[in-house]
Scaffold this motif. Sequence first.
Motif, PDB file in Angstrom:
ATOM      1  N   LEU A  10       9.079 -62.196  20.102  1.00  0.00           N
ATOM      2  CA  LEU A  10       8.919 -60.697  19.756  1.00  0.00           C
ATOM      3  C   LEU A  10       8.952 -59.517  20.824  1.00  0.00           C
ATOM      4  CD1 LEU A  10       5.272 -61.207  18.228  1.00  0.00           C
ATOM      5  CD2 LEU A  10       7.546 -60.425  17.231  1.00  0.00           C
ATOM      6  N   ASP A  11       9.155 -59.902  22.030  1.00  0.00           N
ATOM      7  CA  ASP A  11       9.603 -58.944  23.164  1.00  0.00           C
ATOM      8  C   ASP A  11      11.096 -58.788  23.032  1.00  0.00           C
ATOM      9  OD1 ASP A  11       6.980 -59.011  23.877  1.00  0.00           O
ATOM     10  OD2 ASP A  11       7.075 -60.464  25.243  1.00  0.00           O
ATOM     11  N   LEU A  12      12.052 -59.789  22.231  1.00  0.00           N
ATOM     12  CA  LEU A  12      13.552 -59.635  22.439  1.00  0.00           C
ATOM     13  C   LEU A  12      13.867 -58.620  21.265  1.00  0.00           C
ATOM     14  CD1 LEU A  12      14.259 -63.191  23.069  1.00  0.00           C
ATOM     15  CD2 LEU A  12      14.127 -61.497  24.870  1.00  0.00           C
ATOM     16  N   SER A  45       4.319 -71.350  17.811  1.00  0.00           N
ATOM     17  CA  SER A  45       3.417 -70.065  18.081  1.00  0.00           C
ATOM     18  C   SER A  45       4.182 -69.350  19.515  1.00  0.00           C
ATOM     19  CB  SER A  45       1.918 -70.399  18.076  1.00  0.00           C
ATOM     20  OG  SER A  45       1.223 -69.064  18.334  1.00  0.00           O
ATOM     21  N   ASP A  46       4.184 -70.166  20.508  1.00  0.00           N
ATOM     22  CA  ASP A  46       4.850 -69.600  21.821  1.00  0.00           C
ATOM     23  C   ASP A  46       6.145 -68.989  21.572  1.00  0.00           C
ATOM     24  OD1 ASP A  46       2.322 -70.302  23.037  1.00  0.00           O
ATOM     25  OD2 ASP A  46       3.113 -72.008  24.114  1.00  0.00           O
ATOM     26  N   ALA A  99      -0.363 -80.659  17.200  1.00  0.00           N
ATOM     27  CA  ALA A  99      -1.030 -79.501  17.800  1.00  0.00           C
ATOM     28  C   ALA A  99       0.048 -79.049  18.795  1.00  0.00           C
ATOM     29  CB  ALA A  99      -2.308 -79.780  18.313  1.00  0.00           C
ATOM     30  N   GLY A 100       0.499 -79.959  19.390  1.00  0.00           N
ATOM     31  CA  GLY A 100       1.634 -79.437  20.427  1.00  0.00           C
ATOM     32  C   GLY A 100       2.832 -78.794  20.071  1.00  0.00           C
ATOM     33  N   VAL A 115      12.370 -65.415  15.101  1.00  0.00           N
ATOM     34  CA  VAL A 115      11.153 -65.220  14.673  1.00  0.00           C
ATOM     35  C   VAL A 115      10.589 -65.405  13.512  1.00  0.00           C
ATOM     36  CG1 VAL A 115       9.297 -63.261  14.547  1.00  0.00           C
ATOM     37  CG2 VAL A 115      10.565 -63.282  16.673  1.00  0.00           C
ATOM     38  N   VAL A 116      11.470 -64.821  12.383  1.00  0.00           N
ATOM     39  CA  VAL A 116      11.152 -65.214  11.011  1.00  0.00           C
ATOM     40  C   VAL A 116      11.209 -66.663  10.871  1.00  0.00           C
ATOM     41  CG1 VAL A 116      12.294 -64.861   8.711  1.00  0.00           C
ATOM     42  CG2 VAL A 116      12.329 -62.932  10.362  1.00  0.00           C
TER      43      VAL A 116
END
Length: 193
Positions: free
Chosen positions: A61-63, A54-55, A47-48, A72-73
């Motif tokens: 995504l902001d870069l 996910s984080d 889970a971690g 990201v892919v």
Amino acid sequence: MSDITQALALYDMAGQINRLRFQLRALPAAPAVPHLDSVTAQVHTLAGILTAVSDQVSHRLDLSSADAKKAVVAYSAALVPLGEAMTELGRLQAEVTFFNFTTHPSYRNSPSDLERQRRHVSEIIAGCCDAADEILEVAADELQAAAVELASPPARVQAAAPARTPGPVNSAQAHPAPATPPPAVAPRAAKSR
């Protein structure tokens, strides 16, 4: 964030997944039923990892760099097998819980029936562990492959670039004359005594 930093982060995540695979393989083999605490610890670990992946997706995504998009892919592709592995570990945890709190008390007074139930549940547990291990291997391999791709483009560019000589090149430099072989040496005559 540089491509090397992105690659190292991908390698690190793959390493975490491989450590979880090692811990899963360390669970007791059939016909033993692993302790619920150890199974729950594996579920929490996965889970971690899922949360961290996910984080990473959200953060990158902001870069706007091409390397961040490649990362990201890669992280997004890893989410699918990680989710499938979580399903297998959830099933494993459910089987152990059911055995400990339902099956075991029900068959406590019948050792042969309890042993048969233990074998049955241990087969299911072994199947879940094997499936989770294979799925996690896919996720780790995808992250490592993406890390290699991010880390290696400069080396590929240098290897592909032709070697350049300083200054103008004349035809003698461009096409050197073939080296003439050394003259044959006649074998020495053996000294007679």
